[in-house]
Design an enzyme around this catalytic site. Sequence first.
Site, PDB file in Angstrom:
ATOM      1  N   GLU A 182      17.960  -0.623   2.343  1.00 39.52           N
ATOM      2  CA  GLU A 182      18.503   0.686   2.734  1.00 39.52           C
ATOM      3  C   GLU A 182      19.884   0.530   3.383  1.00 39.52           C
ATOM      4  OE1 GLU A 182      16.219   3.827   3.840  1.00 39.52           O
ATOM      5  OE2 GLU A 182      14.799   3.343   2.250  1.00 39.52           O
TER       6      GLU A 182
ATOM      7  N   TYR B 191       6.791   3.917   4.617  1.00 39.77           N
ATOM      8  CA  TYR B 191       5.372   4.192   4.395  1.00 39.77           C
ATOM      9  C   TYR B 191       4.543   2.917   4.596  1.00 39.77           C
ATOM     10  CZ  TYR B 191       5.878   8.835   2.140  1.00 39.77           C
ATOM     11  OH  TYR B 191       6.104  10.154   1.859  1.00 39.77           O
ATOM     12  N   GLY B 192       5.213   1.782   4.392  1.00 39.27           N
ATOM     13  CA  GLY B 192       4.510   0.503   4.302  1.00 39.27           C
ATOM     14  C   GLY B 192       3.686   0.112   5.507  1.00 39.27           C
TER      15      GLY B 192
ATOM     16  N   ASN C  24       4.967   2.006  -4.390  1.00 37.18           N
ATOM     17  CA  ASN C  24       3.761   1.166  -4.512  1.00 37.18           C
ATOM     18  C   ASN C  24       2.746   1.509  -3.441  1.00 37.18           C
ATOM     19  OD1 ASN C  24       4.322  -1.396  -6.494  1.00 37.18           O
ATOM     20  ND2 ASN C  24       6.189  -0.546  -5.663  1.00 37.18           N
ATOM     21  N   THR C  25       3.222   1.775  -2.224  1.00 36.72           N
ATOM     22  CA  THR C  25       2.304   2.057  -1.125  1.00 36.72           C
ATOM     23  C   THR C  25       1.532   3.350  -1.397  1.00 36.72           C
ATOM     24  OG1 THR C  25       4.022   1.089   0.274  1.00 36.72           O
ATOM     25  CG2 THR C  25       2.154   2.099   1.391  1.00 36.72           C
TER      26      THR C  25
ATOM     27  N   CYS D  67       7.339  -3.454  -4.552  1.00 39.89           N
ATOM     28  CA  CYS D  67       7.880  -2.395  -3.682  1.00 39.89           C
ATOM     29  C   CYS D  67       9.156  -1.936  -4.364  1.00 39.89           C
ATOM     30  CB  CYS D  67       8.185  -2.942  -2.291  1.00 39.89           C
ATOM     31  SG  CYS D  67       9.102  -1.777  -1.252  1.00 39.89           S
ATOM     32  N   THR D  68       9.335  -0.636  -4.455  1.00 42.64           N
ATOM     33  CA  THR D  68      10.460  -0.121  -5.255  1.00 42.64           C
ATOM     34  C   THR D  68      11.827  -0.463  -4.662  1.00 42.64           C
ATOM     35  OG1 THR D  68      10.109   1.987  -4.134  1.00 42.64           O
ATOM     36  CG2 THR D  68       9.223   1.758  -6.347  1.00 42.64           C
ATOM     37  N   HIS D  69      11.859  -0.851  -3.407  1.00 40.64           N
ATOM     38  CA  HIS D  69      13.131  -1.280  -2.817  1.00 40.64           C
ATOM     39  C   HIS D  69      13.533  -2.690  -3.286  1.00 40.64           C
ATOM     40  CE1 HIS D  69      12.357   1.972   0.013  1.00 40.64           C
ATOM     41  NE2 HIS D  69      13.560   1.812   0.527  1.00 40.64           N
TER      42      HIS D  69
ATOM     43  N   SER E  54       9.001   6.974  -0.750  1.00 38.74           N
ATOM     44  CA  SER E  54       9.201   7.135   0.692  1.00 38.74           C
ATOM     45  C   SER E  54      10.679   7.316   1.051  1.00 38.74           C
ATOM     46  CB  SER E  54       8.647   5.910   1.411  1.00 38.74           C
ATOM     47  OG  SER E  54       9.297   4.744   0.949  1.00 38.74           O
TER      48      SER E  54
HETATM   49  N1  DGL Z   1       9.258   2.002  -1.591  1.00 36.31           N
HETATM   50  C1  DGL Z   1       7.973   1.838  -0.996  1.00 36.31           C
HETATM   51  C2  DGL Z   1       7.013   1.078  -1.910  1.00 36.31           C
HETATM   52  O1  DGL Z   1       7.279   0.888  -3.080  1.00 36.31           O
HETATM   53  C3  DGL Z   1       7.957   1.118   0.295  1.00 36.31           C
HETATM   54  C4  DGL Z   1       8.969   1.331   1.330  1.00 36.31           C
HETATM   55  C5  DGL Z   1       8.356   1.835   2.596  1.00 36.31           C
HETATM   56  O2  DGL Z   1       7.795   1.056   3.381  1.00 36.31           O
HETATM   57  O3  DGL Z   1       8.428   3.039   2.760  1.00 36.31           O
HETATM   58  O4  DGL Z   1       5.972   0.668  -1.468  1.00 36.31           O
END
Ligand code: DGL
Length: 284
Positions: free
Chosen positions: A163, A53-54, A85-86, A195-197, A22
């Site tokens: 971010e 995206y979450g 992940n989402t 979540c990749t963040h 995302s």
């Molecule tokens: N990086 C997204 C994940 O791994 C989530 C971040 C978002 O909410 O876009 O789910």
Amino acid sequence: MEGPERIEYEDRSQAPIGVFDSGVGGLTVVREIIRQLPGERITYFGDTARVPYGSKSRETIIRYSRQIVRFLMTRGVKAIVVACNTASAYALEELRPEMEVPVIGVVGPGAKTAAEVTKNGKIGVIGTEGTIDSGIYTRFLSNLRPDIQVLGKACPLFVPLAEEGWLDGEVATVVARKYLEELCHSDIDTLILGCTHYPLLRSTIAKVMGESVTLVNPAYETAISLRRLLQEQGLENKSAWMTEYNSCEFFVSDAAERFQQFAARILHLTTEDTRQIPIEEYQT
Ligand code: DGL
């Protein structure tokens, strides 16, 4: 749309691996792929115009993911890593039958590592609302080990914190304490950074959770799964010269400059030629 011309590689093993997220979070997966598969080219797309995206619906995430896959295919990719992940939770199984190239997500590899790491069978998962509400980690973990107990917690503010580059310090710690309170008082011994963040906030999360909890970053096992997949399909890039960090190309849907600054911090490589593309035009 007719679509731009598609790049074709005569020798498919030379083609890049498509990776998408995302936004910038998927760069934590790119970092791991570069580390473990330094001979591979990477084409990354970060959907910076439509992050997060979450908090979006399943239908929307599927539509976005379909457009991104279509774009990545124009770059001639030989495989796709859904480094979100989402999107892995909502779109992967839906899109897999439509894919012309092999695809992997981050949830399966993350669950596998956690199931191997846990000693007491009690695992925490933190992720976006979408990932936690989908119950995807619980399903994967139960399939691996039916006795495992899973405690999930959505931590949406971790994404803007990451971010913004507020990875440690007072604000990040206060937010982490609030979100992780229940998990701290549970007896989990393993916590999946779903979540990749979140790996960007790893030190803060580790500090709050304490030493008795092992943190699992699914990116590590994802890179291992990717290598296995490429080997099985005879798609590994064996060119000896492809060992430098000059083999990545980056695309975003907005704010390329901001992305570049962020990428430079995470990957320690120049991403100056990051290009913005009109992702909405990649309709099926
Ligand atoms: N990086 C997204 C994940 O791994 C989530 C971040 C978002 O909410 O876009 O789910």
